[in-house]
Scaffold this motif. Structure first.
Motif, PDB file in Angstrom:
ATOM      1  N   TYR A  62     -14.908  14.709 -39.714  1.00  0.00           N
ATOM      2  CA  TYR A  62     -13.715  14.607 -40.882  1.00  0.00           C
ATOM      3  C   TYR A  62     -14.395  14.215 -41.652  1.00  0.00           C
ATOM      4  O   TYR A  62     -15.252  13.792 -42.857  1.00  0.00           O
ATOM      5  N   ILE A  64     -12.101  14.319 -45.718  1.00  0.00           N
ATOM      6  CA  ILE A  64     -11.362  13.437 -46.346  1.00  0.00           C
ATOM      7  C   ILE A  64     -11.645  13.876 -47.705  1.00  0.00           C
ATOM      8  O   ILE A  64     -12.646  14.272 -48.804  1.00  0.00           O
ATOM      9  N   ILE A  76      -7.110   4.961 -40.424  1.00  0.00           N
ATOM     10  CA  ILE A  76      -8.217   5.287 -39.937  1.00  0.00           C
ATOM     11  C   ILE A  76      -7.167   6.241 -38.291  1.00  0.00           C
ATOM     12  O   ILE A  76      -7.823   7.158 -37.617  1.00  0.00           O
ATOM     13  N   LEU A  79      -6.475   9.137 -38.403  1.00  0.00           N
ATOM     14  CA  LEU A  79      -7.597  10.391 -38.127  1.00  0.00           C
ATOM     15  C   LEU A  79      -7.474  10.531 -36.771  1.00  0.00           C
ATOM     16  O   LEU A  79      -7.448  10.126 -35.546  1.00  0.00           O
TER      17      LEU A  79
END
Length: 129
Positions: A62, A64, A76, A79
């Motif tokens: 993941y 960001i 969250i 995601l």
């Protein structure tokens, strides 16, 4: 005003669990967990997230991005790539950033008619920056 850098490059938390149930209107009152990342540096922060579970392998990848001298807040729950974080499953997380950042995790639990909001402190995992 002279800019000062705050934070660490590595963070960890152990108390994650996105509530399954929600009450009230969407999207404001959906049970969720929100990560807030503060970047006080003059550089863009590239944050890599990995989630750990009690009964399956860690899931990472993941990414960001947080603009220079800005804050980024995201759920969250949102995601999904490389896979969605499952609801109702305890998890922990590790965040690694290319620049020092400050991180906070907040849980909004609306499974009952009374709203609960809780901030969770995350651990500054490295001592070098």
């Amino acid at each position: 005003m002279k800019s000062k850098t705050y934070g660490k490059k590595s963070w960890a938390f152990a108390g994650g669990c996105i509530p399954v149930d929600s009450t009230g209107k969407e999207p404001d009152y959906v049970s969720q967990e929100v990560l807030s990342i503060l970047n006080t540096t003059p550089e863009e922060a590239l944050v890599q997230l990995t989630f750990f579970y009690t009964d399956k392998e860690p899931v990472g990848g993941y990414e960001i991005k947080v603009a220079p001298q800005r804050i980024r807040m995201f759920s969250i729950n949102d995601l999904i790539d490389p896979q969605a974080v499952p609801l109702g499953v305890p998890y922990g997380g590790v965040l690694e950033s290319n620049v020092p950042v400050v991180v906070q995790l907040t849980r909004q639990h609306t499974g009952q008619s009374a709203l609960a909001l809780m901030g969770i402190t995350v651990y500054q995992a490295d001592g070098n920056s």
